[in-house]
Design an enzyme around this catalytic site. Structure first.
Site, PDB file in Angstrom:
ATOM      1  N   GLY A  19       0.831  -1.201   0.000  1.00 31.47           N
ATOM      2  CA  GLY A  19       0.000   0.000   0.000  1.00 31.47           C
ATOM      3  C   GLY A  19       0.861   1.245   0.000  1.00 31.47           C
ATOM      4  N   ASN A  20       0.259   2.378   0.324  1.00 34.06           N
ATOM      5  CA  ASN A  20       1.034   3.617   0.447  1.00 34.06           C
ATOM      6  C   ASN A  20       0.368   4.537   1.463  1.00 34.06           C
ATOM      7  OD1 ASN A  20      -0.853   5.512  -1.032  1.00 34.06           O
ATOM      8  ND2 ASN A  20      -0.491   3.992  -2.641  1.00 34.06           N
TER       9      ASN A  20
END
Ligand code: CTP
Length: 210
Positions: A19-20
């Site tokens: 993810g981020n």
């Protein structure tokens, strides 16, 4: 109008993902602002805690880039304005394990394959009467990278955030942007994200309806 927001999560196995740090704050601030200007807003949001308050906003929750693309593709022909504010993961694991990957050995390699570029794919189908806005988060050669993305993704406008500006980018309530168009660049001061959203919507309105 159609707007993507938040991060995407790309599963590795049933308990892990890539993810981020995107929170969706900027995207949801924009959605509220467009709704206040009288737009019907469709938000396609990756995993986020943000919630829309305006009744003219409809949120479709997705997890991966592929899911985001499927939702966007379906709604895109009906929208006059597209805003790509999501931080889409550029790569996803080639194989998603259906069992939890157990610890073994000192190193682990996960093969990644490219995700669909949602803005670029939609850019190929954009009609003359549609207006597309993208975002660029850069650390080096900011302006030239943003201009390149404007062209490659067939955008009308790109909002450049530089990670070199203190107070701008992920996890801040403030942002400092430059809006780049084919033949113009407009720089704004460091502001609250809700005010940044206002500046972006005002400029889009000026280009479309002034
Ligand atoms: N974008 C998208 N789909 C992707 C990647 C990006 O729709 N798979 C959109 C983003 O929402 C943003 C714009 O494209 O509006 C630019 O995203 P960015 O990640 O900065 O650009 P990339 O093309 O992924 O280039 P790079 O990560 O190499 O800088």
């Amino acid at each position: 109008m159609l707007l993507t927001a938040g991060p995407t999560y790309e599963p590795i196995d049933p308990v892990r993902f890539i993810g981020n740090h995107s929170t969706g704050k900027m995207g949801f601030a924009l959605a509220e602002c467009f709704a206040q200007h009288g737009a019907q807003v469709q938000v396609i949001a990756g995993p986020t805690h943000m919630q829309a308050t305006h009744p003219a906003i409809t949120v479709t929750a997705v997890t991966t880039a592929d899911e985001m693309y499927a939702a966007v593709k379906e709604l895109a022909p009906w929208a006059d304005i597209w805003v790509f504010a999501a931080a889409v993961a550029d790569y996803k694991p080639k194989v998603v394990s259906d069992r939890k990957i157990k610890k073994s050995g000192n190193a682990l390699t996960i093969e990644l394959v490219k995700n669909v570029d949602i803005a670029a794919a939609l850019g190929k189908e954009k009609r003359e009467d549609q207006f597309a806005v993208g975002f660029a988060l850069e650390t080096d050669n900011e302006s030239s990278n943003a201009r390149e993305k404007l062209q490659k993704k067939n955008l009308n406008m790109i909002v450049l955030n530089s990670l070199n500006d203190p107070g701008a980018g992920f996890k801040h309530d403030t942002n400092k942007i430059t809006i780049i168009e084919r033949d113009a660049a407009t720089a704004f001061e460091l502001k609250q994200k809700s005010q940044v959203a206002q500046d972006i919507v005002n400029l889009i309105w000026e280009r479309l309806y002034a």
